[in-house]
Design a protein around this motif. Sequence first.
Motif, PDB file in Angstrom:
ATOM      1  N   THR A   1       8.881   5.553  -6.523  1.00  0.00           N
ATOM      2  CA  THR A   1       7.519   6.045  -6.751  1.00  0.00           C
ATOM      3  C   THR A   1       7.508   7.524  -7.132  1.00  0.00           C
ATOM      4  OG1 THR A   1       7.174   6.657  -4.444  1.00  0.00           O
ATOM      5  CG2 THR A   1       6.598   4.418  -5.057  1.00  0.00           C
TER       6      THR A   1
ATOM      7  N   PRO B   1      -3.799   4.536   1.894  1.00  0.00           N
ATOM      8  CA  PRO B   1      -2.343   4.606   1.737  1.00  0.00           C
ATOM      9  C   PRO B   1      -1.911   4.622   0.279  1.00  0.00           C
ATOM     10  CG  PRO B   1      -2.906   3.001   3.416  1.00  0.00           C
ATOM     11  CD  PRO B   1      -4.204   3.478   2.830  1.00  0.00           C
ATOM     12  N   SER B   2      -2.601   3.847  -0.574  1.00  0.00           N
ATOM     13  CA  SER B   2      -2.179   3.793  -1.972  1.00  0.00           C
ATOM     14  C   SER B   2      -2.421   5.129  -2.665  1.00  0.00           C
ATOM     15  CB  SER B   2      -2.913   2.670  -2.699  1.00  0.00           C
ATOM     16  OG  SER B   2      -4.300   2.856  -2.608  1.00  0.00           O
TER      17      SER B   2
ATOM     18  N   ALA C   1       0.275   7.531  -1.552  1.00  0.00           N
ATOM     19  CA  ALA C   1       1.522   7.279  -2.279  1.00  0.00           C
ATOM     20  C   ALA C   1       1.450   7.920  -3.659  1.00  0.00           C
ATOM     21  CB  ALA C   1       1.756   5.778  -2.399  1.00  0.00           C
TER      22      ALA C   1
ATOM     23  N   GLY D   1       1.765   2.409  -3.298  1.00  0.00           N
ATOM     24  CA  GLY D   1       0.674   2.762  -4.194  1.00  0.00           C
ATOM     25  C   GLY D   1      -0.111   1.615  -4.789  1.00  0.00           C
TER      26      GLY D   1
ATOM     27  N   ALA E   1       0.839  -1.199   0.000  1.00  0.00           N
ATOM     28  CA  ALA E   1       0.000   0.000   0.000  1.00  0.00           C
ATOM     29  C   ALA E   1       0.874   1.249   0.000  1.00  0.00           C
ATOM     30  CB  ALA E   1      -0.917  -0.002   1.212  1.00  0.00           C
ATOM     31  N   SER E   2       2.013   1.184   0.701  1.00  0.00           N
ATOM     32  CA  SER E   2       2.851   2.379   0.830  1.00  0.00           C
ATOM     33  C   SER E   2       3.510   2.769  -0.484  1.00  0.00           C
ATOM     34  CB  SER E   2       3.922   2.165   1.897  1.00  0.00           C
ATOM     35  OG  SER E   2       5.023   1.484   1.346  1.00  0.00           O
TER      36      SER E   2
ATOM     37  N   LEU F   1       4.142   2.598 -10.222  1.00  0.00           N
ATOM     38  CA  LEU F   1       3.046   3.428  -9.725  1.00  0.00           C
ATOM     39  C   LEU F   1       2.682   4.516 -10.731  1.00  0.00           C
ATOM     40  CD1 LEU F   1       1.142   4.609  -7.580  1.00  0.00           C
ATOM     41  CD2 LEU F   1       3.104   5.727  -6.563  1.00  0.00           C
TER      42      LEU F   1
END
Lengths: 421, 257
Positions: free
Chosen positions: B170, B74-75, B78, A237, A234-235, B107
Amino acid sequence: MAWPLLLAIIIATAMHFLLAPIIGGFGANLLMNCGIAIILATSLTVVNGFTGQFSIGHAGFMSLGGYTAAAIVYYGSYRLFGDFNFHGGVLSTKTFLANHGSMFTKGDALFIAGCLSGAIVAAAAGWIVGLPSLRLRGDYLAIVTLGFGEIVRVIIQGTPDQLDTTDPSIAILPFPKLLTHLGGALGFSGAPAYSTVFWVWFAVGITLAAILRLKQSSYGRALLSVREDEIAAASIGVPITKAKVRTFVFAAFFAGLAGGMYAMVVGTINAGELAFQKSFEIVIMVVLGGLGSVSGAAIAAVMLTLLPELLRDPPGLWPWGLVGAAILAGFILWLAPRKRGPLITLVSVCAGWELMRWIARREGIDLSDYRMVIYALTLIVVMIARPQGLFGVREIWDYLPRSWQFWNRKSAISVPTGAPA
Amino acid sequence: MSERLLDVREVSIAFGGLKAVQNFSLALPAGGLYGLIGPNGAGKTTAFNLLTGVYCPDHGAVSVNGHRIDGRKPSQIAAAGLARTFQNIRLFGELSVLDNIRLGCQLRRRKGIWATLLRTSGYVAAERQVRQQAERLLELFNLQSRVNEQAKNLPYGDQRRLEIARALATQPKVLLLDEPAAGMNPQEKIALMNLIRFIRESFSLAILLIEHDMRLVMGVCEHITVLDHGEIIATGTPTEIRTNPKVIEAYLGEAQN
């Protein structure tokens, strides 16, 4: 690129026209069952292996797909042709020599429409079940999926009787209403049997291509990351719940497709046979093949489908068993010349097989009475010998030398070197 | 906006009766390198979890570049440009080093399921870009010789660096580092200090750092916030913090008069 489609058609056609006539009706049925098991096991691998969610309700999706397909083909056949007879072309004919008609007919179209509808219904069910339950983890999710499988069974077993031509309402009822007459606890029978080696293995080809492409892509990598560590995924994305629900839908779609094929092998489907025991059978295939290994799941599916049949009347190793063992031994010696383990395993499997036959002959035991015991014992022994499954998280071709993997030079998933898990 | 790239206003969260973080505020400018310190159990990691969406704050607002991110997943956070590392390293152990990085890179280059299954030209191009970007990052972090190794088999220091590289992959605007020096020896800590400075300069992003090691924090951070029992007890430059009686009290106990 469409080359997997082409490859699937070529292989399925070859099996249908060359292999199926040689092995006869029983063999062809077995071949179809193997294909269906492959679709089920590899699609469950996406959920249980890639994403790491423990689902044990796969047979429920299969059942939904199977009933939908069978009902559409059965009642559709009545509406289109006025009877429940077979109206397929050469590709749908089990003994193709008997049919000199066209390759593709209305009946085939009906069959394909039925199977695809079954797959879509199963996928929709996957979405409905997945959305609320995939926030759960581990045991809790397992219980929910187990419950789902049972709900499907109970609902189908509560449906009204199947209608046939003697029943006047079959001509009056609107088509969607007809589809709810699924025969209840008696099961659904009499659907024209369109499934053939060609259709099943064509579906296997499409399934394997889709799942392998999924695994070797950013998408598949994101699923693996969910399995490894949800918080870290999740961190960076990865939308966790969305990813889980989508894998569920994806797997359910193929389970539904397999269900449709399964229902049309003989034209009979019974929800009672697709209860949680069937789900467990599929889970066993996935675990035995190695969680996350597509080729492992496929090989385990074939093994576990053939084993109970072979044990009905265990054939001797001579000559074909020994030829196969010799080829396998050659491969092992060539790829891993220093490793003793695989060779010892191979020899002991062969010796054990012959020992079993010898004891049975001497004591006058009918081995077919004990085949499920032997089947279960085999599972126990394999899981003790290789707790990570046949291939672990790798694929069978990852064991080939790197220089051989011409397709893998720039693959999306880089296979970790070093000690296998 | 550049004065308040990461803007945290009066954020609070309580777990039952425990007020883990209260009225936490912070303004991190673009290119800033700020530190967050405090004794064990002060609520530093909880503050990070609030920023990155692991917890949803009871009160307060968090925004990145003017966009509110509190209460989002959280996604999504990010994607908004906030990347983090974890106190206890969270790599994808069974996956290769390359795949760990690629997961970060993808991402910004996500393709749909149909493009993936049909292998469209757009998908192939995106996948190639992801790989190239990942390889550049690995080279930058001196991990190129370990590309195909499983992440769990890396030595500890490399795992730390891989985790930072994955967060950078990311393409974040703000990087949150949760105790990056934990478990490192003095030489490794010096190398880490240089690495952190290097990252800020070459990636042009803002960094917020949680750390226990005073020398490291005082050495690299321009501005420090001190937490104790969930509340901010001091903010200021390293020299101000070093002489602040409240901070000394929190760390060493009450002064004897």
